[in-house]
Scaffold this motif. Structure first.
Motif, PDB file in Angstrom:
ATOM      1  N   ILE A 150       0.707  -1.278   0.114  1.00  0.00           N
ATOM      2  CA  ILE A 150       0.052  -0.006  -0.077  1.00  0.00           C
ATOM      3  C   ILE A 150       0.821   1.619  -0.192  1.00  0.00           C
ATOM      4  N   ARG A 151       1.941   1.197   0.603  1.00  0.00           N
ATOM      5  CA  ARG A 151       3.035   2.332   0.712  1.00  0.00           C
ATOM      6  C   ARG A 151       3.295   2.547  -0.933  1.00  0.00           C
ATOM      7  N   ALA A 152       3.444   1.512  -1.586  1.00  0.00           N
ATOM      8  CA  ALA A 152       4.163   1.655  -3.017  1.00  0.00           C
ATOM      9  C   ALA A 152       2.836   2.344  -3.957  1.00  0.00           C
ATOM     10  N   GLN A 153       1.660   1.850  -3.435  1.00  0.00           N
ATOM     11  CA  GLN A 153       0.410   2.329  -4.348  1.00  0.00           C
ATOM     12  C   GLN A 153       0.107   3.733  -4.061  1.00  0.00           C
ATOM     13  N   TYR A 154       0.537   4.429  -2.957  1.00  0.00           N
ATOM     14  CA  TYR A 154       0.464   5.564  -2.672  1.00  0.00           C
ATOM     15  C   TYR A 154       1.481   6.405  -3.283  1.00  0.00           C
ATOM     16  N   GLN A 155       2.622   5.940  -3.130  1.00  0.00           N
ATOM     17  CA  GLN A 155       3.612   6.608  -3.940  1.00  0.00           C
ATOM     18  C   GLN A 155       3.629   6.775  -5.340  1.00  0.00           C
ATOM     19  N   LEU A 156       3.308   5.636  -5.834  1.00  0.00           N
ATOM     20  CA  LEU A 156       2.812   5.479  -7.260  1.00  0.00           C
ATOM     21  C   LEU A 156       1.823   6.621  -7.963  1.00  0.00           C
ATOM     22  N   ALA A 157       0.789   6.541  -6.899  1.00  0.00           N
ATOM     23  CA  ALA A 157      -0.349   7.732  -7.087  1.00  0.00           C
ATOM     24  C   ALA A 157       0.086   9.090  -7.185  1.00  0.00           C
ATOM     25  N   ALA A 173      -3.835   8.103 -11.199  1.00  0.00           N
ATOM     26  CA  ALA A 173      -3.556   8.325  -9.950  1.00  0.00           C
ATOM     27  C   ALA A 173      -4.690   8.056  -8.526  1.00  0.00           C
ATOM     28  N   ALA A 174      -5.790   8.625  -9.064  1.00  0.00           N
ATOM     29  CA  ALA A 174      -6.930   8.433  -8.221  1.00  0.00           C
ATOM     30  C   ALA A 174      -7.315   6.976  -8.048  1.00  0.00           C
ATOM     31  N   ARG A 175      -7.222   5.977  -9.045  1.00  0.00           N
ATOM     32  CA  ARG A 175      -7.197   4.811  -8.689  1.00  0.00           C
ATOM     33  C   ARG A 175      -6.361   4.114  -7.614  1.00  0.00           C
ATOM     34  N   TRP A 176      -5.048   4.341  -7.786  1.00  0.00           N
ATOM     35  CA  TRP A 176      -4.182   3.956  -6.847  1.00  0.00           C
ATOM     36  C   TRP A 176      -4.378   4.617  -5.567  1.00  0.00           C
ATOM     37  N   PHE A 177      -4.895   5.838  -5.316  1.00  0.00           N
ATOM     38  CA  PHE A 177      -5.099   6.479  -4.203  1.00  0.00           C
ATOM     39  C   PHE A 177      -6.202   5.637  -3.430  1.00  0.00           C
TER      40      PHE A 177
END
Length: 363
Positions: free
Chosen positions: A224-231, A247-251
């Motif tokens: 989930i940290r990677a998901q946030y950073q990728l977003a 970005a919104a999808r990964w957020f």
């Protein structure tokens, strides 16, 4: 009675990761301002539930007469897993925690022998965490913690590689840290990939394209940290073409995983209609979730929203919490509302704030 040679369930716990602080965010999205921690391992998905309870008994690795129990081939649909190549098995098991290793060790005798170094690694990993955090009556000692993590890493544990990398980074030895993250990432470890990606963001010069490549791999593996950073990278076009919809999808994925900053940014996306269709109710829901988990800006903004709805008592509680967390602007609004309340109402509000506790979150 033979001595137990394996520790109990690993005390690994989720931690926060290194931030993307050197990238200026858009108005609708908060960028992290803490740069102290990389991603650490949450508890791995356990495979132990697939096996009978008796497999959790710890066989002795000493020269005792105890014989480990192995499951019959029929337990796996008649498939013979003993033929799995050693290098493939070790790569698969490199990121296993102790319960998973226990379960896998009982599949067959070749696996029991092949996974012995990783079981030993769990002992060093546990002692490393004790030395780092001062647990179980052990005084904190970074040098001993690093030594334990390195011994576990030498036995193939990617969990230990990540922990050793974290300590090296904190000590200022970023080269050694990146080397360990790279090794863990090459073995498929999501936290290793996340930290390697963030390392590229903070390299001199930075390499955002390579960072996004590793962050995406980690995000797709569920970190989930990677998901946030990728977003954040997608939202700001950092190392990748700007794409606010993705970005919104990964957020959203990170927020669903319990990441508080993602909850806050997701609320802003809904509120501003950036990457998502404008939705006032969804914006309010995610802002409250972030506020209830201790996000100070979310507490301030949720308090303002409650104030606009004339829900004064609740508004003051959230504004008081935001004030205590350092949101100075919240204090002014709070004081204006307090002047409109009776003394008993003020006392009640302060009591609620004093007894408030943040809801649990992933980070």
């Amino acid at each position: 009675m033979p001595q137990r040679t394996w520790p109990d369930r690993s005390d690994a716990s989720p931690f926060s990761s290194f931030s993307l602080s050197n990238v200026k965010g858009k108005a609708a999205v908060e960028v992290e301002d803490d740069v102290d921690h990389f991603s650490r391992h949450a508890n791995s998905i356990s495979i132990s539930s697939k096996f009978p309870d008796r497999l959790h008994a710890s066989p002795s690795t000493s020269s005792s007469s105890q014989t480990p129990f192995f499951l019959p081939t029929s337990s796996f649909g008649g498939q013979d897993f003993s033929a799995l190549p050693y290098d493939v098995l070790i790569k698969i098991a490199a990121s296993f925690n102790l319960p998973n290793l226990r379960a896998a060790s009982f599949v067959c005798k070749p696996w029991f022998e092949a996974l012995r170094p990783l079981r030993e690694a769990m002992l060093f990993l546990r002692w490393g965490k004790r030395f780092k955090h001062g647990r179980a009556g052990v005084r904190p000692n970074s040098d001993k913690a690093l030594n334990s993590f390195l011994k576990a890493a030498a036995r193939g544990s990617t969990l230990a590689m990540v922990d050793a990398g974290l300590l090296y980074w904190e000590m200022g030895n970023k080269g050694e840290a990146i080397a360990l993250y790279q090794k863990a990432a090459d073995l498929g470890d999501p936290a290793g990939k996340c930290n390697l990606g963030i390392s590229f963001l903070h390299a001199k010069p930075p390499n955002p394209t390579e960072a996004v490549r590793w962050l995406r791999q980690s995000a797709m593996a569920g970190n989930i940290r990677a998901q946030y950073q990728l977003a954040l990278c997608l939202h700001q076009g950092h190392g990748v073409d700007r794409n606010v919809q993705e970005a919104a999808r990964w957020f959203f994925k990170a927020a669903e995983g319990g990441y508080v900053r993602a909850m806050y940014n997701l609320s802003l996306c809904y509120s501003c209609g950036e990457g998502l269709v404008h939705n006032h109710q969804q914006a309010k829901k995610w802002m409250k979730r972030a506020a209830d988990r201790g996000h100070s800006k979310a507490q301030f903004e949720h308090g303002l929203h409650l104030f606009s709805e004339r829900d004064m008592m609740k508004a003051v509680v959230y504004l008081e919490l935001a004030t205590r967390s350092g949101e100075r602007a919240a204090a002014h609004v709070k004081n204006v509302i307090l002047q409109q309340l009776s003394q008993s109402s003020r006392d009640r509000v302060m009591s609620v704030a004093d007894n408030w506790r943040a809801l649990p979150s992933s980070h």
